[in-house]
Design an enzyme around this catalytic site. Structure first.
Site, short mmCIF file in Angstrom:
data_model
loop_
_atom_site.label_atom_id
_atom_site.label_comp_id
_atom_site.label_asym_id
_atom_site.label_seq_id
_atom_site.Cartn_x
_atom_site.Cartn_y
_atom_site.Cartn_z
N ALA A 73 67.82 24.15 52.46
CA ALA A 73 66.46 23.64 52.33
C ALA A 73 65.99 23.79 50.88
CB ALA A 73 65.53 24.38 53.28
N GLN A 75 63.77 25.56 49.32
CA GLN A 75 63.69 26.94 48.82
C GLN A 75 64.81 27.81 49.38
OE1 GLN A 75 61.94 28.61 46.56
NE2 GLN A 75 60.89 26.77 45.85
N SER A 76 66.02 27.28 49.35
CA SER A 76 67.18 27.98 49.91
C SER A 76 67.57 29.21 49.11
CB SER A 76 68.36 27.01 49.97
OG SER A 76 69.55 27.70 50.28
N ASN A 77 67.56 30.37 49.77
CA ASN A 77 68.08 31.58 49.15
C ASN A 77 69.60 31.49 48.98
OD1 ASN A 77 65.53 33.00 49.19
ND2 ASN A 77 65.82 33.27 51.39
N ALA A 79 71.39 28.82 48.39
CA ALA A 79 71.73 27.99 47.24
C ALA A 79 71.62 28.79 45.95
CB ALA A 79 70.81 26.77 47.20
#
Length: 337
Positions: A73, A75-77, A79
Site C-alpha cells: 500500500a 504507506q507500506s512499511n 516497501a
C-alpha cells in the site's frame, strides 16, 4: 528443525527487547502486559519485515539477482524496509504502491514511508486500488529481464515460506527470552495482514511445543479469509522446514472486528490506542497495523477476554514512520502552554 540450514544475511538487531508495560497494565486494570519490540530491529527505523528480509534477501543474493521488486500500500512499511535492505546489500529496488485508501493528502502520498523509499534509492510506480499486484510485479520483472536485469520478486509483506522463517525464529526467540526471566507467557497478540508474521509464529510455536495462545488482530480481510491465508502459509512454511503435517488448524486465530471501514483507514480505536501508548509508555505505534492491533487488545481487555493474572505479550511490528502520513487522523493542534 534447524533454521541454520536456510540462507540468511544479517540486517537487523536481535534479539529485540521484551519489556513490561507497567503503566498500561495499571491503566487498564490488568492483565500483566508486555511488549516485544520488533520496532527495534534497526533497519530504516525498524519493523517486523526485517526478520523476513534476512531470508528473502539471502535468497535473492543466492540466485544472483541485481534488483528486487516488491509491492504494498502507499504507506507500506514492507516497501520501506525492502528498499533499505536492497541498499544495504548493493541491489536496486523497484516498488509498486497500490492506492488502497483513495487519500490525496500530500503527506499521505509523499511523506512517511514514501519519502524513505526514495531516500533509500528505490524507484516507485503507482497502481490503482484493486489491481492484481502480483501480476503487475511479474510483468515488471519480465520487462526488466528483457532489459538485461536479473530481478527477484518479493511478495507483499514478504509473506511466503521463505519470509515466514523470520517469524519462526522470532517465536523461538520469544520463548527463550521468557524462559530466561521466568515468565510464563499466556497470550501473544499482534496485528495480522499479509499473513507472513502470524504464519511464521504459528509454525515456530508449534515446532517448539509452546502452549502460548496466539491471536492476530486483523487489519484488512474478514476473519475466515484471514485465518485461511494464515493457515495455508503456516502449513507451507512447515513443509519448507521439513515438518509437514505439524500445524493444527485451531492454532490459527484471528479477530477481524477492528478493521473499521477498510485497510489503512483510521478508526477511533486506533487513534485512542496510538495516543494511549504514546502517553503512558512513550511508545509509537503505527496507524495501519500496530495501532489497530493494540486497539483490539485494549478492547478485549475491557471486555474481560483475559484473566487479570494472565501475562500477555503484544508484538510491536513497527511502522511509526507512517504516522507522518496520517497527521489529520489525530486532533493534536490544541493551545500550547
Amino acid at each position: 528443525m534447524d533454521l541454520s540450514l536456510f540462507p540468511r544475511i544479517q540486517l537487523g538487531h536481535f534479539p529485540t527487547p521484551l519489556e513490561p508495560m507497567a503503566n498500561l497494565t495499571a491503566l487498564l486494570g490488568g492483565p500483566r502486559l508486555w511488549i516485544k519490540r520488533d520496532d527495534c530491529t534497526g533497519l530504516s527505523s525498524g519493523g517486523n519485515k526485517t526478520r523476513k528480509l534476512e531470508y528473502l534477501m539471502a535468497e535473492a543474493i543466492a540466485v544472483r539477482a541485481d534488483v528486487v521488486i516488491t509491492q504494498g500500500a502507499t504507506q507500506s512499511n514492507h516497501a520501506r524496509q525492502t528498499a533499505a535492505a536492497a541498499a544495504k546489500v548493493g541491489m536496486k529496488c523497484h516498488i509498486l504502491l497500490e492506492d488502497r485508501t483513495g487519500s490525496t493528502d500530500p503527506d499521505y502520498t509523499d511523506n512517511g514511508n514514501v519519502l524513505l523509499n526514495r531516500l533509500h534509492g528505490a524507484t516507485v510506480e503507482r497502481r490503482a486500488g484493486g489491481t492484481n499486484m502480483q501480476q503487475e510485479m511479474e510483468q515488471v520483472a519480465a520487462r526488466m529481464k528483457s532489459d538485461g536485469l536479473r530481478p527477484y520478486v518479493i511478495p507483499g509483506g514478504g509473506s511466503n515460506p521463505v519470509g515466514a522463517l523470520g517469524y519462526v525464529g522470532a517465536a523461538i526467540e520469544l520463548v527463550s527470552q521468557a524462559a530466561a526471566r521466568g515468565l510464563k507467557v499466556d497470550h501473544l497478540v499482534h496485528a495480522t495482514g499479509s499473513a507472513g508474521t502470524q504464519a511464521g509464529l504459528v509454525a515456530g510455536l508449534q515446532a517448539v511445543g509452546s502452549d502460548i495462545r496466539l491471536l492476530g488482530i486483523g487489519t484488512r480481510a474478514p476473519k475466515e479469509k484471514q485465518e485461511t491465508m494464515v493457515y495455508d502459509l503456516a502449513c507451507r512454511t512447515a513443509e519448507h522446514l521439513r515438518m509437514p503435517g505439524r500445524i493444527r488448524r485451531e492454532a490459527v486465530e484471528a479477530n477481524c472486528d477492528y478493521v473499521g471501514s477498510g485497510y489503512g483507514m483510521p478508526t477511533p480505536g486506533m487513534q485512542e490506542a496510538v495516543e494511549m501508548l504514546a502517553r503512558t509508555e512513550g511508545l509509537l505505534l503505527d496507524p495501519v497495523y500496530s495501532g489497530k492491533g493494540m486497539a483490539g487488545l485494549i478492547d478485549l481487555i475491557r471486555k474481560g477476554h483475559f484473566k487479570t493474572t494472565d501475562d500477555v505479550v503484544f508484538l510491536h511490528t513497527g511502522g511509526s514512520v507512517a504516522l507522518f502520513g496520517y497527521g489529520e487522523a489525530f486532533d493534536l493542534k490544541g493551545p500550547q502552554a
